[in-house]
Enzyme design. Structure first.
Site, PDB file in Angstrom:
ATOM      1  N   GLU A 121      29.435  32.153  41.834  1.00 20.91           N
ATOM      2  CA  GLU A 121      29.733  32.963  43.011  1.00 20.91           C
ATOM      3  C   GLU A 121      28.470  33.599  43.576  1.00 20.91           C
ATOM      4  O   GLU A 121      28.312  33.705  44.800  1.00 20.91           O
ATOM      5  CB  GLU A 121      30.759  34.028  42.653  1.00 20.91           C
ATOM      6  CG  GLU A 121      32.129  33.438  42.351  1.00 20.91           C
ATOM      7  CD  GLU A 121      33.127  34.449  41.845  1.00 20.91           C
ATOM      8  OE1 GLU A 121      34.270  34.441  42.312  1.00 20.91           O
ATOM      9  OE2 GLU A 121      32.763  35.246  40.954  1.00 20.91           O
TER      10      GLU A 121
ATOM     11  N   GLU B  39      37.530  30.749  35.375  1.00 22.37           N
ATOM     12  CA  GLU B  39      38.333  31.974  35.403  1.00 22.37           C
ATOM     13  C   GLU B  39      39.820  31.731  35.152  1.00 22.37           C
ATOM     14  O   GLU B  39      40.496  32.552  34.518  1.00 22.37           O
ATOM     15  CB  GLU B  39      38.151  32.703  36.749  1.00 22.37           C
ATOM     16  CG  GLU B  39      36.862  33.486  36.870  1.00 22.37           C
ATOM     17  CD  GLU B  39      35.686  32.654  37.335  1.00 22.37           C
ATOM     18  OE1 GLU B  39      34.654  33.232  37.700  1.00 22.37           O
ATOM     19  OE2 GLU B  39      35.800  31.405  37.333  1.00 22.37           O
TER      20      GLU B  39
END
Length: 272
Positions: free
Chosen positions: A117, A137
């Protein structure tokens, strides 16, 4: 506390090296350090562009993302905000929306979770041959909402983004280049030098144009082509609301480019 960053500056280029062993995992303290580095880039008129790179480590990791061991200890928990890793979001960049100067990610190893990210929040990504990107995740019980669910489908096709997030699989540097997310794939030992060449090319340009470009692109990304053209026309008469764009249009540098071309010399941009 000792810093986990090394910052080196050379003629408008700032190189930010992450040195938080063993894997540059991001907790609140480290996230704030990174934000301060990017804030320095934004605020210092002598800086034009930054490079973010992972320091040398045996695991060859750019960043392992959110420090889950710190999460288990309660790091970043906020009663009102849920989790808060400080200004700019995880790594100080995904939510630094007012930034107007470019950052290049030199991904010299694995970019995992929040590390991915962080990389996708930059403006240009260069990767080493053995680098990869992954978002595990879903397997940890939460969404990659530090930037991936908001950005990834804008960088690669929607179905590719969904695949990466649903499965947590590794996307190689070569695949990332295939989809256009990564600009170049180079040997690990050459990545900093290669990225510095890109950064120096940017730094040699007109500084007001760099800031105007990023401001304009962010302000018009959601607009139609017609509406974006209208914003440009409004800038020429000082009615766009885009300060950096309008400042560029009335600057000495705007005239300097044309004068230098006419006089067959290098432009001498001063940033005003």
């Amino acid at each position: 506390m000792p810093s986990h960053l090394t910052i080196e500056i050379e003629t408008g280029v700032m190189v930010v090296t992450m040195n938080k062993p063993p894997a540059n995992a991001i907790d609140t303290e480290f996230s704030n350090e990174l934000y301060r580095a990017f804030k320095l880039l934004e605020d210092d008129d002598g800086l034009r562009v930054a490079i973010l790179i992972g320091g040398e480590n045996r695991k060859r990791i750019f960043s392992a993302g959110w420090d889950l061991k710190a999460v288990a200890r309660g790091d970043g928990r906020d009663a009102d905000k849920g989790f808060d890793l400080g200004p700019g979001g995880i790594g100080g960049l995904p939510e630094f929306f007012e930034r107007t100067k470019p950052v290049i990610a030199a991904v010299n190893g694995a970019a995992v979770g929040g590390g991915f990210e962080l990389a996708m929040s930059t403006d240009i990504i260069v990767a080493s041959e053995e680098a990869y990107f992954s978002l595990p995740e879903m397997q940890r019980g939460f969404l990659p909402d530090g930037g991936a669910v908001q950005r990834l489908h804008r960088l690669v096709p929607y179905n590719v983004a969904m695949d990466l997030m649903l499965t947590g699989r590794k996307m190689s540097a070569q695949e990332a280049r295939h989809w256009g997310m990564v600009r170049d794939v180079v040997p690990r030992g050459q990545i900093l030098g290669h990225t510095l060449e890109i950064a120096r090319n940017i730094a040699a340009g007109a500084p007001l144009v760099v800031r105007a470009l990023r401001q304009f692109m962010r302000a018009t990304a959601h607009l139609s082509t017609e509406a974006a053209h209208q914003i440009s026309k409004q800038a020429w008469v000082g009615q766009s609301g885009l300060h950096h764009y309008e400042r560029m249009l009335t600057s000495e540098d705007f005239d300097e480019g044309a004068i230098a071309f006419t006089e067959k010399r290098q432009a001498r941009f001063k940033g005003h």
